[in-house]
Design a protein around this motif. Structure first.
Motif, short mmCIF file in Angstrom:
data_model
loop_
_atom_site.label_atom_id
_atom_site.label_comp_id
_atom_site.label_asym_id
_atom_site.label_seq_id
_atom_site.Cartn_x
_atom_site.Cartn_y
_atom_site.Cartn_z
N VAL A 3 -33.52 -19.11 -32.92
CA VAL A 3 -32.01 -18.45 -33.16
C VAL A 3 -32.05 -17.20 -32.57
O VAL A 3 -30.92 -17.03 -31.83
N ARG A 4 -32.84 -16.34 -32.65
CA ARG A 4 -32.76 -15.00 -32.19
C ARG A 4 -32.89 -14.84 -30.74
O ARG A 4 -32.24 -14.30 -29.96
N ASP A 5 -33.86 -15.77 -30.04
CA ASP A 5 -34.07 -15.67 -28.63
C ASP A 5 -33.04 -16.61 -27.98
O ASP A 5 -32.52 -16.10 -26.78
N CYS A 6 -32.35 -17.57 -28.53
CA CYS A 6 -31.52 -18.45 -27.66
C CYS A 6 -30.13 -18.57 -28.06
O CYS A 6 -29.21 -19.21 -27.58
N GLY A 7 -29.88 -17.85 -29.44
CA GLY A 7 -28.40 -17.67 -29.89
C GLY A 7 -27.37 -17.16 -28.61
O GLY A 7 -26.60 -17.75 -28.71
N PRO A 8 -27.78 -16.13 -28.03
CA PRO A 8 -26.81 -15.58 -27.21
C PRO A 8 -26.49 -16.28 -26.20
O PRO A 8 -25.51 -16.50 -25.58
N TYR A 9 -27.69 -17.10 -25.45
CA TYR A 9 -27.50 -18.11 -24.44
C TYR A 9 -26.58 -19.28 -24.66
O TYR A 9 -25.80 -19.39 -24.33
N LEU A 10 -26.55 -19.76 -26.00
CA LEU A 10 -25.79 -20.97 -26.40
C LEU A 10 -24.55 -20.50 -26.62
O LEU A 10 -23.39 -21.06 -26.32
N TYR A 11 -24.26 -19.16 -27.22
CA TYR A 11 -23.03 -18.66 -27.68
C TYR A 11 -22.13 -18.51 -26.16
O TYR A 11 -21.11 -18.80 -26.06
N ARG A 12 -22.86 -18.12 -25.26
CA ARG A 12 -22.19 -17.88 -23.83
C ARG A 12 -21.76 -19.11 -23.29
O ARG A 12 -20.59 -19.27 -22.77
N THR A 13 -22.67 -20.19 -23.59
CA THR A 13 -22.24 -21.38 -22.81
C THR A 13 -21.20 -21.92 -23.58
O THR A 13 -20.18 -22.66 -23.10
N ALA A 14 -20.87 -21.96 -25.01
CA ALA A 14 -19.96 -22.39 -25.96
C ALA A 14 -18.49 -21.73 -25.45
O ALA A 14 -17.64 -22.41 -25.29
N TYR A 15 -18.91 -20.19 -25.35
CA TYR A 15 -17.58 -19.49 -24.92
C TYR A 15 -17.05 -19.76 -23.69
O TYR A 15 -15.62 -19.96 -23.31
N LEU A 16 -17.88 -20.20 -22.70
CA LEU A 16 -17.25 -20.26 -21.61
C LEU A 16 -16.62 -21.83 -21.31
O LEU A 16 -15.69 -22.26 -20.86
N LEU A 17 -17.20 -22.83 -22.36
CA LEU A 17 -16.70 -24.22 -22.32
C LEU A 17 -15.40 -24.35 -23.17
O LEU A 17 -14.63 -25.01 -22.72
N CYS A 18 -15.30 -23.40 -24.03
CA CYS A 18 -13.98 -23.58 -24.90
C CYS A 18 -13.26 -22.30 -24.81
O CYS A 18 -11.66 -22.50 -25.03
N GLY A 19 -13.71 -21.17 -24.49
CA GLY A 19 -12.65 -20.06 -24.42
C GLY A 19 -12.28 -19.34 -25.50
O GLY A 19 -11.45 -18.17 -25.61
N ASP A 20 -12.85 -19.79 -26.86
CA ASP A 20 -12.35 -19.19 -27.91
C ASP A 20 -13.53 -18.64 -28.88
O ASP A 20 -14.51 -19.62 -28.87
N PRO A 21 -13.66 -17.46 -29.23
CA PRO A 21 -14.87 -16.95 -29.74
C PRO A 21 -15.29 -17.59 -31.17
O PRO A 21 -16.37 -18.04 -31.32
N HIS A 22 -14.11 -17.87 -31.96
CA HIS A 22 -14.15 -18.47 -33.27
C HIS A 22 -14.74 -19.83 -33.01
O HIS A 22 -15.81 -20.27 -33.87
N ARG A 23 -14.24 -20.76 -32.19
CA ARG A 23 -14.62 -22.03 -31.73
C ARG A 23 -16.02 -21.88 -31.22
O ARG A 23 -17.06 -22.84 -31.44
N ALA A 24 -16.39 -21.01 -30.42
CA ALA A 24 -17.86 -20.93 -29.90
C ALA A 24 -18.58 -20.81 -31.01
O ALA A 24 -19.71 -21.42 -30.92
N GLU A 25 -18.38 -19.95 -31.81
CA GLU A 25 -19.28 -19.76 -33.14
C GLU A 25 -19.51 -20.94 -33.93
O GLU A 25 -20.65 -21.27 -34.33
N GLU A 26 -18.47 -21.81 -33.90
CA GLU A 26 -18.49 -23.06 -34.78
C GLU A 26 -19.37 -24.10 -34.01
O GLU A 26 -20.30 -24.95 -34.44
N LEU A 27 -19.37 -24.06 -32.79
CA LEU A 27 -20.11 -24.91 -31.92
C LEU A 27 -21.44 -24.68 -31.95
O LEU A 27 -22.42 -25.63 -32.21
N VAL A 28 -21.78 -23.32 -32.01
CA VAL A 28 -23.30 -22.88 -32.03
C VAL A 28 -23.63 -23.09 -33.18
O VAL A 28 -25.11 -23.53 -33.37
#
Length: 679
Positions: free
Chosen positions: A34-59
């Motif tokens: 989680v510590r190492d890959c969380g930012p990578y997955l969050y960036r991917t989710a944010y660019l795919l959905c464009g919403d920080p809250h939805r990105a957090e839910e996806l991650v």
């Protein structure tokens, strides 16, 4: 595993080392992930959905799914495994929502990732530009360029064809070029509470296990009830009756098949009957309406053709195809369609005349570490039992290559591989094998290698053909012999579509013009002796410069090609068919969007249309009987494969189609009736 070393003296007063090994717990490894890959997955989710809250839910949802199977995930593949789960969760969200919104944030909450993508300076204009792209183009651009995934992997993760990836990528990048401006943007780190993520993942796992326990108890109860109600139950006065659900229980206990009493063969049971069945009316359905061209209606280079509207296609029926087998599939934990044995469910585009389907074993391709393990090209036999055949993909500079293209003609198979990003120079390779006598003959090494990308592929029985170039829109056509003798030869430049039959190939060559008009020439290539392909111009025609020939197919009886607009948001195009034996030329006005995987055998033509501009793109496949000899009456006939999201293919007298119903999929294969007898 961690180690602790001590220097306690030994019994003989000599210094000795004691090594104590401590096995890390499952939770410790997960929190580190989680510590190492969380930012990578969050960036991917944010660019795919464009919403920080939805990105957090996806991650968070992604972490919960990864935690379920953490012990089974192979070391070194965790990030790729999680990324695929995230992308599939996002695709599932696209299926259920019609609109996307990108907030006008001044900063992207992004932490540097461990790979080179994290060092790219992201711009606010990039986010705003992505927001203006259609969803289908946006997700391809994000995965292809921001995550640097090969096209084959993007196609697999999104569940679309490689050709659709290429088209969406090309159009998306062209649109972004017009939108981006040079203005750098500050990048802020995104923090993750590893313990909180772990606690939520544990809670989700407990809830899942509780639901499974309740479900298992209900299933046992239903089965017990089914045993009682399976057969006819004698009731006083009324006599023997079958209680509700008894017929279903009988099918389950009888191996999924029931006998019909109307003289027809047994029909598939629940597992197979879940797919959309073929229409099977009592009489052969009437042909699709055909009409003469309207005044001023363009028919391209054809003379006096008839016109068929794809919207008028009738349902494919049991008179068209004899279904022989259905291979059901479902989504695994990572959201990948797999068979009952857990292997990826193949797409039908690698169908061969024998009924085998060539595909790539992509399980290892999701491993970020390209220096480990192997991948294969293999067959999947849907209609026959037995072991599958396979060949190993190449290794180059101690890294695994990635498959990027596939062409099958008869018993010949040609495919392309692309070297890993860590190699230098980064090369593309063209390889071949032949299926004969129940075995495989694989040519060692490659037919050719190039520092350019290989794009379009085709093969006759003796020659391979391909286009190569830095980009898809700037390529040259080459050929070489499949026996490895001789050298590669350049045949043409500007090829937009390529196909081959057993003994000839066909290519569409675009020549840009002025005044909003371009010219496309269609040439046939034959082996006139001596093992050398030579080209002959078949025809050429002018068309609007905003359109081009996007796909082509050839058989002894017909030549078919599609002309489609290339601009973003453009409507569907047209399919043109030349009758090489008679004078039954025709035009099909397409209704569903971009055409992919155009195939022809005899006078039969199949293709899949996908609306790439739709938020929820679905494929629709068609079987076209282009001549009177195939349709059984004095005109063409068009039928649509069953199901709402279908990709189909054709080879010889075999056809196969993949129906995607979200959580369930079905790969259907059967024999095509080449001629309908309409009396």
């Amino acid at each position: 595993m961690s180690s602790l070393r001590t220097g306690e003296p030994a019994d003989d007063d000599t210094a000795g080392d004691v090594q104590i090994s401590v096995v890390r717990s499952r939770d410790a490894g997960f929190t580190e992930f989680v510590r190492d890959c969380g930012p990578y997955l969050y960036r991917t989710a944010y660019l795919l959905c464009g919403d920080p809250h939805r990105a957090e839910e996806l991650v968070q949802s992604t972490f919960e799914r990864v935690y379920r199977t953490w012990a089974k995930v192979k070391p070194g593949t965790q990030r790729a495994y999680a990324r695929q789960i995230l992308v599939n969760l996002r695709i599932d969200g696209w299926r259920h929502t019609r609109r996307e919104s990108f907030p006008g944030d001044d900063k992207i909450p992004l932490a540097p990732a461990s790979d080179h993508a994290g060092h790219v300076v992201l711009r606010d204009e990039l986010v705003r530009g992505l927001a203006q792209l259609p969803v289908s183009q946006r997700r391809v651009v994000v995965l292809r360029h921001l995550l640097d995934l090969p096209e084959a992997e993007v196609a697999r993760e999104l569940g679309i064809a490689v050709g659709t990836v290429k088209a969406a990528n090309s159009r998306g990048l062209a649109r972004l070029r017009d939108l981006l401006v040079a203005q750098t943007e500050t990048i802020e780190p995104a923090a993750f509470d590893e313990q909180a993520v772990l606690d939520r993942s544990r809670a989700a796992l407990r809830r899942r296990r509780a639901r499974q326990a309740v479900g298992a108890a209900c299933l046992v109860l239903l089965l017990a009830l089914g045993v009682v109600t399976r057969g006819p139950v004698p009731l006083p006065v009324v006599g023997p009756v079958v209680l509700p659900g008894g017929d279903l229980i009988a099918r389950l206990f009888d191996g999924g098949r029931v006998e019909r009493t109307d003289g027809f063969a047994p029909v598939p049971g629940p597992d197979l009957a879940g797919s959309t069945p073929l229409a099977c009316p009592e009489e052969l359905p009437g042909p699709t309406p055909a009409r003469a061209p309207e005044a001023g209606e363009s028919v391209g280079p054809l003379v006096d053709p008839v016109v068929v509207d794809a919207a008028d296609a009738r349902p494919l029926s049991c008179y068209d195809v004899d279904v022989e087998a259905v291979m059901p599939g479902s989504l695994d934990e990572a959201g990948v369609p797999v068979t009952a044995r857990g292997v990826p469910l193949p797409e039908p585009h690698g169908l061969s005349d024998s009924g085998e389907i060539w595909n790539f074993d992509t399980a290892e391709l999701y491993d970020d570490d390209a220096s480990t393990d192997t991948a294969h090209i293999q067959t999947t036999a849907v209609t026959v039992m037995g072991a599958n055949s396979s060949a190993t993909l190449m290794r180059y500079q101690d890294h695994r290559t990635f498959p990027t293209g596939l062409a099958v003609t008869g018993d010949r198979v040609v495919w392309s591989e692309y070297a890993a990003a860590e190699t230098s120079p980064r090369l593309s390779f063209l390889r071949t094998l032949i299926r004969s006598g129940g075995g495989l003959t694989v040519m060692e090494g490659s037919l050719t290698s190039s520092q350019d990308r290989l794009w379009l592929l085709a093969t006759t029985q003796d020659h391979a053909l391909w286009t190569a170039g830095v980009t898809y829109d700037d390529t040259r056509l080459f050929t070489t012999r499949l026996d490895g003798e001789g050298t590669s030869r350049e045949l043409a430049a500007g090829v937009t579509a390529l196909a081959a039959d057993d003994d000839e190939a066909v290519a569409a060559v675009l020549t840009p013009g002025s005044g909003g008009t371009s010219t496309t020439s269609i040439s046939l290539f034959h082996d006139q002796g001596g093992g050398v392909l030579t080209g002959d111009l078949l025809l050429e025609f002018e068309h609007d410069s905003s359109a081009e020939v996007t796909d082509i197919a050839v058989s002894d009886d017909v030549i078919a090609w599609t002309v489609e607009p290339t601009g973003a948001g453009s409507g569907p195009g047209s399919l043109y068919v030349i009758d090489r034996v008679g004078d039954d030329d025709s035009v099909v006005r397409l209704a569903d969007g971009a055409v992919d995987h155009l195939r022809t055998t005899g006078s039969l033509v199949t293709w899949t249309s996908t609306d790439t501009a739709d938020d929820q793109p679905t494929g629709r496949s068609y079987l076209y009987r282009a001549t009177a000899s195939a349709s059984g009456y004095g005109g063409p006939d068009l039928a649509r494969f069953p199901g709402e999201s279908v990709t189909g293919s054709l080879s010889g007298d075999r056809t196969a189609w993949l129906e995607d119903a979200g959580a369930r999929q079905w790969l259907v294969e059967g024999a095509v009736n080449p001629t309908l007898d309409r009396g």
